[in-house]
Write an enzyme that holds these catalytic residues in place. Structure first.
Site, mmCIF file in Angstrom:
data_model
loop_
_atom_site.group_PDB
_atom_site.id
_atom_site.type_symbol
_atom_site.label_atom_id
_atom_site.label_comp_id
_atom_site.label_asym_id
_atom_site.label_seq_id
_atom_site.Cartn_x
_atom_site.Cartn_y
_atom_site.Cartn_z
ATOM 1 N N ASP A 1 0.847 -1.198 0.000
ATOM 2 C CA ASP A 1 0.000 0.000 0.000
ATOM 3 C C ASP A 1 0.881 1.246 0.000
ATOM 4 O OD1 ASP A 1 0.801 0.487 2.614
ATOM 5 O OD2 ASP A 1 -1.198 0.343 3.500
ATOM 6 N N CYS B 1 3.286 -2.984 3.923
ATOM 7 C CA CYS B 1 2.406 -1.885 4.331
ATOM 8 C C CYS B 1 3.025 -1.261 5.583
ATOM 9 C CB CYS B 1 0.954 -2.337 4.525
ATOM 10 S SG CYS B 1 0.597 -3.350 5.966
ATOM 11 N N THR C 1 2.460 -1.475 8.975
ATOM 12 C CA THR C 1 2.807 -2.388 10.070
ATOM 13 C C THR C 1 3.083 -3.807 9.588
ATOM 14 O OG1 THR C 1 0.497 -3.016 10.321
ATOM 15 C CG2 THR C 1 1.281 -1.166 11.682
ATOM 16 N N HIS D 1 11.632 -23.080 8.883
ATOM 17 C CA HIS D 1 10.661 -23.827 9.706
ATOM 18 C C HIS D 1 9.235 -23.777 9.159
ATOM 19 C CE1 HIS D 1 13.176 -23.791 13.700
ATOM 20 N NE2 HIS D 1 13.847 -24.279 12.669
ATOM 21 N N HIS E 1 9.375 -30.215 10.434
ATOM 22 C CA HIS E 1 8.647 -28.992 10.062
ATOM 23 C C HIS E 1 7.648 -29.254 8.938
ATOM 24 C CE1 HIS E 1 11.144 -26.805 12.773
ATOM 25 N NE2 HIS E 1 12.245 -27.249 12.182
#
Ligand code: RB5
Length: 148
Positions: free
Chosen positions: A11, A68, A70, A101, A136
């Site tokens: 964004d 973006c 955060t 992992h 994993h």
């Protein structure tokens, strides 16, 4: 390192970091598709994150990069898509573990909380770290077991 096909987008908050990461990856010879946005004008991150997640789900790219402010918004959107494993990474070690992992296929970067050199190292580590498999793989397989 093999040349990779990478989708990138996010964004307005991620615009400048996207441009810089894109240039580094292009300089390394990777094939990049930029899904936008193409300016700092305010946009809604789902409009960009959904198309990238769908392209990853369809295996059109090796990896996706979502950016973006955060990283939470784009990460939440991407993980709505079956087969997409998007990991919010703000330092190199987390990116390494997201690949080794979790077999993450999208890296979500928080442009407002990471400096450029850390972001660069984080992305380069992400795209160059293989999945470890083994125990994993069992865990990663179980992610999709509960998805419709
Ligand atoms: C945009 O202001 C901001 O909300 C967005 O970039 C992101 O942080 C959302 O999760």
């Amino acid at each position: 390192m093999d040349k990779l096909r990478i989708a990138i987008g996010g964004d307005h908050a991620g615009y400048f970091l996207k441009e810089r990461i894109k240039k580094i990856l292009l300089d390394l010879g990777h094939e990049i598709k930029d899904f936008g946005p193409f300016s700092e004008e305010s946009v809604d991150y789902p409009d960009y994150a959904h198309p990238i997640a769908i392209a990853i789900q369809n295996k059109e790219f090796n990896y996706g990069i979502l950016i973006c402010g955060t990283a939470n918004g784009v990460n939440i959107v991407a993980n709505k898509h079956k087969g997409v494993r998007s990991a919010l990474c703000w330092q190199e070690k987390i990116a390494e573990l997201a690949r080794s992992h979790n077999d993450a296929n999208i890296i979500a970067l928080p442009a407002r909380f990471i400096d450029f050199s850390e972001a660069e190292n984080t992305v380069l580590t992400f795209i160059s770290t293989p999945f470890e498999g083994g125990r994993h793989a069992n865990r990663v397989n179980k992610i999709n077991e509960y998805c419709k």
